[in-house]
Design a protein around this motif. Sequence first.
Motif, short mmCIF file in Angstrom:
data_model
loop_
_atom_site.label_atom_id
_atom_site.label_comp_id
_atom_site.label_asym_id
_atom_site.label_seq_id
_atom_site.Cartn_x
_atom_site.Cartn_y
_atom_site.Cartn_z
N TRP A 1 -38.25 -18.70 -14.54
CA TRP A 1 -36.96 -18.15 -14.34
C TRP A 1 -36.18 -18.72 -13.08
O TRP A 1 -34.91 -19.20 -13.00
N THR A 2 -37.10 -18.71 -12.05
CA THR A 2 -36.49 -19.36 -10.65
C THR A 2 -36.33 -20.71 -10.64
O THR A 2 -35.20 -21.31 -10.44
N ALA A 3 -37.11 -21.45 -11.40
CA ALA A 3 -37.06 -23.05 -11.39
C ALA A 3 -35.81 -23.58 -12.26
O ALA A 3 -35.22 -24.60 -11.93
N THR A 4 -35.69 -22.86 -13.28
CA THR A 4 -34.74 -23.07 -14.37
C THR A 4 -33.35 -22.74 -14.19
O THR A 4 -32.41 -23.40 -14.83
N GLY A 5 -33.28 -21.43 -13.66
CA GLY A 5 -31.99 -20.73 -13.40
C GLY A 5 -31.60 -19.90 -14.75
O GLY A 5 -30.65 -19.57 -14.82
N ARG A 6 -32.61 -19.67 -15.69
CA ARG A 6 -32.26 -19.33 -16.97
C ARG A 6 -33.33 -18.26 -17.20
O ARG A 6 -34.53 -18.44 -16.95
N GLY A 7 -33.06 -17.23 -17.88
CA GLY A 7 -33.95 -16.41 -18.58
C GLY A 7 -34.06 -14.93 -17.90
O GLY A 7 -34.71 -14.19 -18.48
#
Length: 386
Positions: A21-27
């Motif tokens: 979630w942190t790396a992609t900015g989603r979820g």
Amino acid sequence: MTRSHAAAAWAALYGTLALVWTATGRGFPFGTNDPAGDASLLRGLPAEVGAPLFAVVLLATAVAALSLPTLNPRGAARTALLAAGWSVVAVLLVVVPDMRLLARAGYAPMLIVGAPFGWPPVDFADVFTWPVINMAVSVLGGLLLARALLAWQFRTAGACVSCGRKGGTASAARVARWGRRAAYTAVAIPVLYAVTRFGWLAVVLLGVVELDPADFDDDSVVWAGAGLGAFACVGAVLTLGLVQRWGEVFPRWMVGLAGKRVPVKLATVPATVVAIFITSASLGLLSSGAMSHLGDEGVWLVAPMLLWPVWGVALGAATLAYHLRRRGTCRVCGAGDQEAPTTASPTVRGAGGQGASITASPTVRGAGGQGAPTTAPAAGSRSSAP
């Protein structure tokens, strides 16, 4: 797999997901990313803060859980570790979840029974959303971590890692007394809530009051409230089982189970989960002000919900008392408590009005295998000896 390994595995997997979630900015399912999270304690948490925070805490928890079997701190260090561990447990169990988990639990019987018939006409993707799924995962992790942390707390205190007993035994009779008070409290509050919901349904159906379109789209919310009221009544009856005889031994009308002992976990596991759901739901609702829009005219609908924190705590206490009263002899350390009866033992009256228990006295064996009572004959009784 040990308790600490199970907790560490869960924390590592969920912490890794939080890294994604942190790396992609989603979820990230909570906070400002949750469109239906108005009654959540995390409603103001930005995703860019929440995702890395979850990752750091969960991965640190995984490392700590793996280290529990070898950690033996004393004094302030032990107290600090316990405070940190139980804080994480509290967040997972009562901060992350909100009212939606309790609502799903209330509607679950209706959804399960009606699913083969296509009723009620709901889209399950709208019922079990991504935030709700993550709330359930959070509760699961909180319970796993609580089991591991409690065993470690017992071990570092010199007690049995399984039952927590250390030397002497607790008074089962005293536990039964405060357990009854907690159980009756946990019965009264949901019944009061159910009465208001059934009354609300009645006055709407009879046309005594009309729903304000500014607050309610249609009368489905009234039926939903009545459904939760019915669930509360069922829960109240089951809660009574924590202090009644039929909560320990299956009643005669239960074919195939009549007379058999009720497994302790059959009562304590669901009661613990419901107590968690109630507590988390109440904290979110009370902190959000979600009930204040009903105004003065709807105060009678809101008042029982103000008691939900007490309901959750009382149900948890009643469940703990049931466990302590029925846990019996520990398989690990061999310690055992005398199980307290749910009601007083009946007595019979002899000559002179003396009461005697009808339970048998323990016996000791003498030479030749003859049994002799360990207690002296009652005063006034006649001896059969010449």
